[in-house]
Write a protein that holds these residues in place. Structure first.
Motif, PDB file in Angstrom:
ATOM      1  N   LYS A 255      -4.424   9.399   5.549  1.00 32.08           N
ATOM      2  CA  LYS A 255      -4.538  10.308   6.296  1.00 32.08           C
ATOM      3  C   LYS A 255      -3.625  11.106   6.613  1.00 32.08           C
ATOM      4  O   LYS A 255      -3.214  12.260   6.726  1.00 32.08           O
ATOM      5  N   ARG A 256      -2.148  10.612   7.114  1.00 32.72           N
ATOM      6  CA  ARG A 256      -1.176  10.903   7.245  1.00 32.72           C
ATOM      7  C   ARG A 256       0.439  10.393   6.540  1.00 32.72           C
ATOM      8  O   ARG A 256       0.246   9.103   6.142  1.00 32.72           O
ATOM      9  N   PHE A 257       0.868  11.370   6.464  1.00 28.86           N
ATOM     10  CA  PHE A 257       2.644  11.218   6.207  1.00 28.86           C
ATOM     11  C   PHE A 257       3.000   9.688   6.831  1.00 28.86           C
ATOM     12  O   PHE A 257       3.836   8.953   5.984  1.00 28.86           O
ATOM     13  N   GLU A 258       2.815   9.244   7.505  1.00 27.32           N
ATOM     14  CA  GLU A 258       3.253   8.311   8.565  1.00 27.32           C
ATOM     15  C   GLU A 258       2.757   7.201   7.859  1.00 27.32           C
ATOM     16  O   GLU A 258       3.604   6.237   8.093  1.00 27.32           O
ATOM     17  N   ASP A 259       1.707   7.100   7.679  1.00 26.38           N
ATOM     18  CA  ASP A 259       1.110   5.631   6.396  1.00 26.38           C
ATOM     19  C   ASP A 259       1.865   5.891   4.692  1.00 26.38           C
ATOM     20  O   ASP A 259       1.484   4.490   4.638  1.00 26.38           O
ATOM     21  N   LEU A 260       2.378   6.127   4.542  1.00 22.89           N
ATOM     22  CA  LEU A 260       3.134   6.490   3.339  1.00 22.89           C
ATOM     23  C   LEU A 260       4.021   5.018   3.355  1.00 22.89           C
ATOM     24  O   LEU A 260       5.135   5.247   4.212  1.00 22.89           O
TER      25      LEU A 260
ATOM     26  N   GLY B  34       5.895  17.973   1.830  1.00 21.15           N
ATOM     27  CA  GLY B  34       4.795  17.801   0.324  1.00 21.15           C
ATOM     28  C   GLY B  34       3.491  17.414   1.388  1.00 21.15           C
ATOM     29  O   GLY B  34       2.849  17.866   0.680  1.00 21.15           O
ATOM     30  N   PHE B  35       3.210  16.263   1.718  1.00 20.24           N
ATOM     31  CA  PHE B  35       2.116  15.554   2.366  1.00 20.24           C
ATOM     32  C   PHE B  35       1.221  16.631   2.914  1.00 20.24           C
ATOM     33  O   PHE B  35       0.414  17.179   2.719  1.00 20.24           O
ATOM     34  N   GLU B  36       1.774  16.876   3.737  1.00 16.66           N
ATOM     35  CA  GLU B  36       1.221  18.077   4.764  1.00 16.66           C
ATOM     36  C   GLU B  36       0.358  19.658   4.446  1.00 16.66           C
ATOM     37  O   GLU B  36       0.166  20.491   4.791  1.00 16.66           O
ATOM     38  N   ARG B  37       1.649  19.989   3.155  1.00 12.70           N
ATOM     39  CA  ARG B  37       0.736  21.493   1.782  1.00 12.70           C
ATOM     40  C   ARG B  37      -0.654  20.744   1.785  1.00 12.70           C
ATOM     41  O   ARG B  37      -1.564  22.176   1.352  1.00 12.70           O
ATOM     42  N   ARG B  38      -1.114  19.617   1.783  1.00 18.49           N
ATOM     43  CA  ARG B  38      -2.235  19.409   1.266  1.00 18.49           C
ATOM     44  C   ARG B  38      -2.895  19.393  -0.216  1.00 18.49           C
ATOM     45  O   ARG B  38      -3.889  20.105  -1.163  1.00 18.49           O
ATOM     46  N   THR B  39      -2.248  19.805  -1.296  1.00 17.90           N
ATOM     47  CA  THR B  39      -2.635  20.253  -2.740  1.00 17.90           C
ATOM     48  C   THR B  39      -1.287  19.049  -3.463  1.00 17.90           C
ATOM     49  O   THR B  39      -0.478  19.115  -3.617  1.00 17.90           O
TER      50      THR B  39
END
Length: 115
Positions: free
Chosen positions: A4-9, A52-57
């Motif tokens: 759900k969050r890029f910080e978790d990647l 890129g993660f926040e672009r949501r596609t």
């Protein structure tokens, strides 16, 4: 469970730590142009993952993951050069290059999972 969050990647986390390692490795370097270039490229890795993660596609995320791989390759190329210029030791360069290769594998794994 979807991330759900890029910080978790894990690849984002590893690339952040990689940038910190590079800042430490080159903190005393007097070649400011070289130092600026390698540090900016290293920060670009995690920033592109986040953006890129926040672009949501998936399409946009994949595109930014490729940008991150390009920045990572730039850093790795500069690490080879930094050893030849005696900016860092072979041991330090090898360790940083290994981390860069691990990040590259993680990025390509994530890209492949998006297909």
């Amino acid at each position: 469970m979807a991330v759900k969050r890029f910080e978790d990647l894990l690849v984002w986390q590893k690339s952040q730590n990689f940038a910190v390692s590079l800042y430490q490795a080159f903190s005393n370097l007097k070649d400011f142009a070289f130092k600026d270039q390698i540090l900016r490229a290293s920060v670009s890795i995690s920033n592109n993952i986040a953006e890129g993660f926040e672009r949501r596609t998936n399409t946009d995320f994949t595109r930014f993951l490729y940008f991150a791989t390009s920045s990572n390759s730039e850093v790795r190329s500069m690490l080879y050069l930094s050893e030849k210029l005696n900016f860092v030791s072979k041991v330090e360069s090898d360790a940083l290059i290994e981390t860069s290769n691990e990040i590259s594998k993680m990025l390509y794994g994530l890209i492949n999972s998006m297909k």
